[in-house]
Design a protein around this motif. Structure first.
Motif, PDB file in Angstrom:
ATOM      1  N   HIS A  38       0.818  -1.220   0.000  1.00 49.88           N
ATOM      2  CA  HIS A  38       0.000   0.000   0.000  1.00 49.88           C
ATOM      3  C   HIS A  38       0.850   1.268   0.000  1.00 49.88           C
ATOM      4  CE1 HIS A  38       1.052  -0.450   4.231  1.00 49.88           C
ATOM      5  NE2 HIS A  38       0.741   0.829   4.405  1.00 49.88           N
ATOM      6  N   LEU A  39       2.161   1.125   0.216  1.00 52.82           N
ATOM      7  CA  LEU A  39       3.059   2.276   0.237  1.00 52.82           C
ATOM      8  C   LEU A  39       3.512   2.628  -1.171  1.00 52.82           C
ATOM      9  CD1 LEU A  39       5.356   1.247   3.252  1.00 52.82           C
ATOM     10  CD2 LEU A  39       3.355   2.750   3.312  1.00 52.82           C
ATOM     11  N   SER A  40       4.030   3.857  -1.336  1.00 48.18           N
ATOM     12  CA  SER A  40       4.610   4.241  -2.623  1.00 48.18           C
ATOM     13  C   SER A  40       5.946   3.523  -2.797  1.00 48.18           C
ATOM     14  CB  SER A  40       4.832   5.757  -2.680  1.00 48.18           C
ATOM     15  OG  SER A  40       5.847   6.137  -1.755  1.00 48.18           O
ATOM     16  N   GLU A  41       6.464   3.520  -4.036  1.00 48.68           N
ATOM     17  CA  GLU A  41       7.727   2.825  -4.292  1.00 48.68           C
ATOM     18  C   GLU A  41       8.875   3.446  -3.495  1.00 48.68           C
ATOM     19  OE1 GLU A  41       8.676   2.335  -8.371  1.00 48.68           O
ATOM     20  OE2 GLU A  41       6.857   1.178  -8.839  1.00 48.68           O
ATOM     21  N   LEU A  42       8.884   4.772  -3.366  1.00 49.47           N
ATOM     22  CA  LEU A  42       9.934   5.430  -2.586  1.00 49.47           C
ATOM     23  C   LEU A  42       9.819   5.054  -1.110  1.00 49.47           C
ATOM     24  CD1 LEU A  42      12.309   7.338  -2.307  1.00 49.47           C
ATOM     25  CD2 LEU A  42      10.688   9.250  -2.143  1.00 49.47           C
ATOM     26  N   GLU A  43       8.582   5.002  -0.599  1.00 51.93           N
ATOM     27  CA  GLU A  43       8.392   4.623   0.800  1.00 51.93           C
ATOM     28  C   GLU A  43       8.837   3.185   1.050  1.00 51.93           C
ATOM     29  OE1 GLU A  43       4.609   7.344   2.274  1.00 51.93           O
ATOM     30  OE2 GLU A  43       4.232   5.541   1.084  1.00 51.93           O
ATOM     31  N   ILE A  44       8.597   2.309   0.095  1.00 50.06           N
ATOM     32  CA  ILE A  44       9.054   0.912   0.219  1.00 50.06           C
ATOM     33  C   ILE A  44      10.578   0.867   0.262  1.00 50.06           C
ATOM     34  CG2 ILE A  44       9.147  -1.330  -0.927  1.00 50.06           C
ATOM     35  CD1 ILE A  44       6.339  -0.742  -2.050  1.00 50.06           C
ATOM     36  N   LEU A  45      11.227   1.618  -0.653  1.00 52.39           N
ATOM     37  CA  LEU A  45      12.693   1.641  -0.679  1.00 52.39           C
ATOM     38  C   LEU A  45      13.260   2.184   0.627  1.00 52.39           C
ATOM     39  CD1 LEU A  45      14.995   2.603  -3.599  1.00 52.39           C
ATOM     40  CD2 LEU A  45      15.329   3.744  -1.416  1.00 52.39           C
ATOM     41  N   MET A  46      12.684   3.279   1.127  1.00 48.81           N
ATOM     42  CA  MET A  46      13.182   3.872   2.372  1.00 48.81           C
ATOM     43  C   MET A  46      12.947   2.947   3.565  1.00 48.81           C
ATOM     44  SD  MET A  46      14.508   6.601   1.243  1.00 48.81           S
ATOM     45  CE  MET A  46      14.831   7.714   2.595  1.00 48.81           C
ATOM     46  N   THR A  47      11.861   2.174   3.528  1.00 46.46           N
ATOM     47  CA  THR A  47      11.596   1.203   4.597  1.00 46.46           C
ATOM     48  C   THR A  47      12.670   0.130   4.612  1.00 46.46           C
ATOM     49  OG1 THR A  47       9.203   1.584   4.472  1.00 46.46           O
ATOM     50  CG2 THR A  47       9.943  -0.462   5.507  1.00 46.46           C
ATOM     51  N   TYR A  48      12.980  -0.406   3.441  1.00 44.56           N
ATOM     52  CA  TYR A  48      14.042  -1.427   3.349  1.00 44.56           C
ATOM     53  C   TYR A  48      15.380  -0.865   3.829  1.00 44.56           C
ATOM     54  CZ  TYR A  48      11.617  -5.264   0.970  1.00 44.56           C
ATOM     55  OH  TYR A  48      10.801  -6.335   0.686  1.00 44.56           O
ATOM     56  N   ASN A  49      15.715   0.342   3.366  1.00 41.13           N
ATOM     57  CA  ASN A  49      16.995   0.941   3.753  1.00 41.13           C
ATOM     58  C   ASN A  49      17.101   1.155   5.254  1.00 41.13           C
ATOM     59  OD1 ASN A  49      17.966   0.959   1.178  1.00 41.13           O
ATOM     60  ND2 ASN A  49      17.811   3.166   0.863  1.00 41.13           N
ATOM     61  N   ALA A  50      16.011   1.625   5.857  1.00 37.00           N
ATOM     62  CA  ALA A  50      16.033   1.874   7.307  1.00 37.00           C
ATOM     63  C   ALA A  50      16.250   0.571   8.073  1.00 37.00           C
ATOM     64  CB  ALA A  50      14.728   2.545   7.736  1.00 37.00           C
ATOM     65  N   GLU A  51      15.563  -0.489   7.640  1.00 35.45           N
ATOM     66  CA  GLU A  51      15.702  -1.779   8.317  1.00 35.45           C
ATOM     67  C   GLU A  51      17.097  -2.372   8.137  1.00 35.45           C
ATOM     68  OE1 GLU A  51      10.973  -3.059   7.767  1.00 35.45           O
ATOM     69  OE2 GLU A  51      12.526  -3.922   6.486  1.00 35.45           O
ATOM     70  N   ILE A  52      17.608  -2.284   6.911  1.00 37.89           N
ATOM     71  CA  ILE A  52      18.937  -2.856   6.619  1.00 37.89           C
ATOM     72  C   ILE A  52      20.023  -2.085   7.353  1.00 37.89           C
ATOM     73  CG2 ILE A  52      20.634  -3.267   4.801  1.00 37.89           C
ATOM     74  CD1 ILE A  52      18.189  -3.624   2.884  1.00 37.89           C
ATOM     75  N   ARG A  53      19.963  -0.757   7.262  1.00 38.95           N
ATOM     76  CA  ARG A  53      20.989   0.057   7.932  1.00 38.95           C
ATOM     77  C   ARG A  53      20.928  -0.112   9.444  1.00 38.95           C
ATOM     78  NH1 ARG A  53      19.949   4.439   3.907  1.00 38.95           N
ATOM     79  NH2 ARG A  53      21.730   4.457   2.495  1.00 38.95           N
ATOM     80  N   GLY A  54      19.725  -0.245   9.982  1.00 36.17           N
ATOM     81  CA  GLY A  54      19.601  -0.432  11.422  1.00 36.17           C
ATOM     82  C   GLY A  54      20.269  -1.710  11.894  1.00 36.17           C
TER      83      GLY A  54
END
Length: 608
Positions: free
Chosen positions: A414-430
């Protein structure tokens, strides 16, 4: 009214003189500027938008509320409300109790914390790393990795520390330096405020609630007694300057010296090189030397680790002593089941990392005035490793950890493509950021990034109703580089890259400020100008300077969709707070705040 930064710096400077006792601290709580400094330090934290037992959050805080609290303190009528108890899951499947104070109590706790931190922070042990400025799990782990040569570990575990902390003992410890009875009484009130669970009030006879702003600092004050006692214990335990050389090593070294003289005369270096090679494969010092002992200690909150260069009997004796000391002096119980004695060859778990003896050998060549010298380093270096179970748990959200095959995540569609990318990045970087100290990071991270990248591409494929290959081709910007392209209103283009390669990981050296003998006043300063905006006593919406002024808070900027004027106002300024008059704040929550209010308010201000 004294500047709060000057006040805290003076307290910090005085604290470094052991003979100084602190009186008249209670009157420091009347300093409005100190309250604003405390408010600024907690205003941006999302947890403050969680309501306490009174149903209120930090939203609506203003000078009027601060002045009322100061008036209650002056009249000795202030009484903290019980905390609201909730439970959050722990990694082992159990539940951790969290106490949520009311916003007014949280604010006062932060003021008290600033004062206590100025007094105690300069005197805390270098071995303490939890809940302290410029320190973290990483600084503690760096200290552990420097414990070269350790043979035995004692993994300390205090049974239910935060629930069993003794109030009388804590107040006795505080009383060693603080003689202001009213100030100590405020702390005692927080400790004995009780908690509400299932609409029932429960009295607290021991412990300090996890979740309170003051609790972490009080726990450090309490366990600083252990830190100081351990420092004395270490000084008594340590023995010898260097280990005794092994007889076999000394014999080969003597033969090599003679062989070198012979080679210089004959020109035949064969025997010398053979002896040199043999010498580099041998351990020089006796690891069992009874005349050489060392003990190392590091603590993060209630978890501590002791490394011993000595015998197992030394480790057993220390464990017995720790249990007796904690029971008799601090009224705490050492968990005999969880306090383990482990040989350095076996893995131990500390702060989420696996620690074990490094199995390799390292030979160093360096220039001296006598020529190039080759030496073998100690074989008992330590390795920090990413635990297999932690990795398996993390990648389960992205696919099958056994086959390392990523799958799409339906909950993100349900998120935009940018929001999906930023979600993945936040989880991976964390996750990978926390394990940036691991010696096996690059190897393990490559597998993790494979499954997260394929999961991301499959998620976008499901959103676009396309295929993984087509999505990958549309985002590909180079080897292991995938980016989402966005054009701004001014016509410029910005690329948002997915973390898909180990080259994108940040592995900077861990640095932190040591406790300085000259107090650093900048430590008490905050970067936000919220206190100045509140002190200006002007509504940022209608411009009025009449009546009480409050601050409107939101939990996260990304929660604002930008469909209302006040939301657009906050998004444009990238602020999670807006200073409003009482009427505008009421109108905002009622859904009536608009440009009409702004124009009307400005006209009324001009007419006055």
């Amino acid at each position: 009214m004294q500047n709060p930064n000057v006040l805290l710096t003076i307290l910090s400077h005085m604290a470094q003189k052991p003979e100084v006792r602190f009186d008249k601290l209670f009157q420091k709580l009347y300093n409005t500027e100190l309250w604003l400094l405390a408010y600024q330090s907690i205003a941006s934290k999302p947890g403050n938008m969680t309501a306490g037992v009174d149903g209120k959050t930090i939203d609506g805080t203003g000078l009027e509320m601060i002045e009322k609290l100061i008036a209650e303190l002056k009249a000795s009528t202030y009484k903290p409300t019980p905390v609201r108890r909730i439970y959050i899951p722990k990694a082992n499947g159990k539940l951790r109790p969290i106490g949520i104070p009311s916003s007014r109590d949280k604010l006062l706790q932060t003021v008290v914390k600033l004062i206590l931190e100025a007094i105690y922070e300069p005197t805390f042990s270098e071995a303490s790393h939890g809940f302290r400025p410029d320190r973290s799990c990483h600084t503690a782990l760096v200290k552990v990795k420097k414990m070269v040569g350790v043979r035995w570990w004692v993994e300390g575990d205090i049974k239910g520390f935060f629930d069993n902390l003794d109030h009388d003992t804590l107040l006795r410890i505080l009383g060693k330096r603080i003689t202001d009875k009213r100030f100590l009484h405020i702390i005692e009130q927080f400790l004995k405020a009780g908690y509400i669970e299932d609409w029932q009030f429960n009295q607290t006879y021991s412990g300090t609630p996890q979740g309170g702003n003051l609790s972490p600092l009080l726990s450090n004050v309490y366990l600083n007694e252990l830190d100081q006692t351990m420092a004395t214990k270490i000084a008594e335990f340590n023995r010898g300057n260097v280990r005794q050389k092994r007889a076999a090593y000394t014999a080969v070294h003597t033969q090599k010296t003679r062989a070198k003289k012979e080679a210089q005369q004959t020109g035949d270096w064969t025997r010398y090189k053979a002896l040199q090679k043999k010498l580099l494969s041998m351990e020089a010092a006796d690891p069992q030397d009874p005349e050489f002992r060392r003990m190392y200690y590091v603590r993060f909150a209630d978890d501590f680790l002791v490394g011993i260069i000595g015998s197992k009997a030394d480790a057993v004796a220390l464990k017995v002593w720790l249990a007796e000391y904690l029971q008799s002096d601090l009224q705490l119980e050492l968990s005999t089941e969880k306090t383990l004695i482990t040989n350095v060859k076996e893995r131990i778990r500390f702060l989420g990392y696996d620690i074990k003896k490094w199995a390799g050998k390292r030979k160093l060549r360096y220039a001296t005035t006598q020529g190039v010298v080759t030496k073998r380093t100690c074989t008992r270096h330590l390795a920090l490793l990413m635990p297999r179970d932690k990795v398996q748990t993390f990648v389960q959200a992205y696919g099958n950890p056994n086959g390392w095959k990523g799958t799409h995540r339906t909950n993100l569609l349900h998120l935009s493509e940018l929001e999906i990318l930023m979600t993945y990045n936040a989880e991976i970087r964390g996750f990978l950021g926390y394990y940036s100290l691991a010696d096996n990071l690059t190897t393990v991270a490559a597998k993790i990034l494979w499954i997260t990248t394929t999961s991301f591409l499959r998620t976008l494929a499901a959103k676009r109703q396309s295929t993984l290959m087509k999505v990958a081709k549309s985002l590909k910007k180079g080897p292991a580089q995938y980016a989402s392209v966005h054009r701004k209103a001014d016509g410029t283009t910005r690329y948002y890259y997915l973390v898909a390669s180990t080259k994108q990981l940040n592995r900077e050296a861990v640095t932190y400020g040591q406790v300085d003998r000259k107090p650093d006043a900048w430590r008490f300063r905050v970067t936000t100008e919220l206190g100045q905006r509140l002190s200006a006593h002007q509504c940022e919406w209608c411009g009025t300077q009449e009546g009480p002024i409050e601050v409107h808070h939101i939990r996260r900027l990304k929660d604002l969709k930008g469909k209302e004027e006040w939301k657009i106002h906050m998004i444009a300024r990238r602020r999670k707070t807006m200073v409003l008059c009482k009427q505008c704040h009421v109108d905002l929550h009622a859904g009536r705040l608009s440009e009409v209010n702004k124009v009307k308010g400005r006209l009324e201000s001009r007419m006055r």
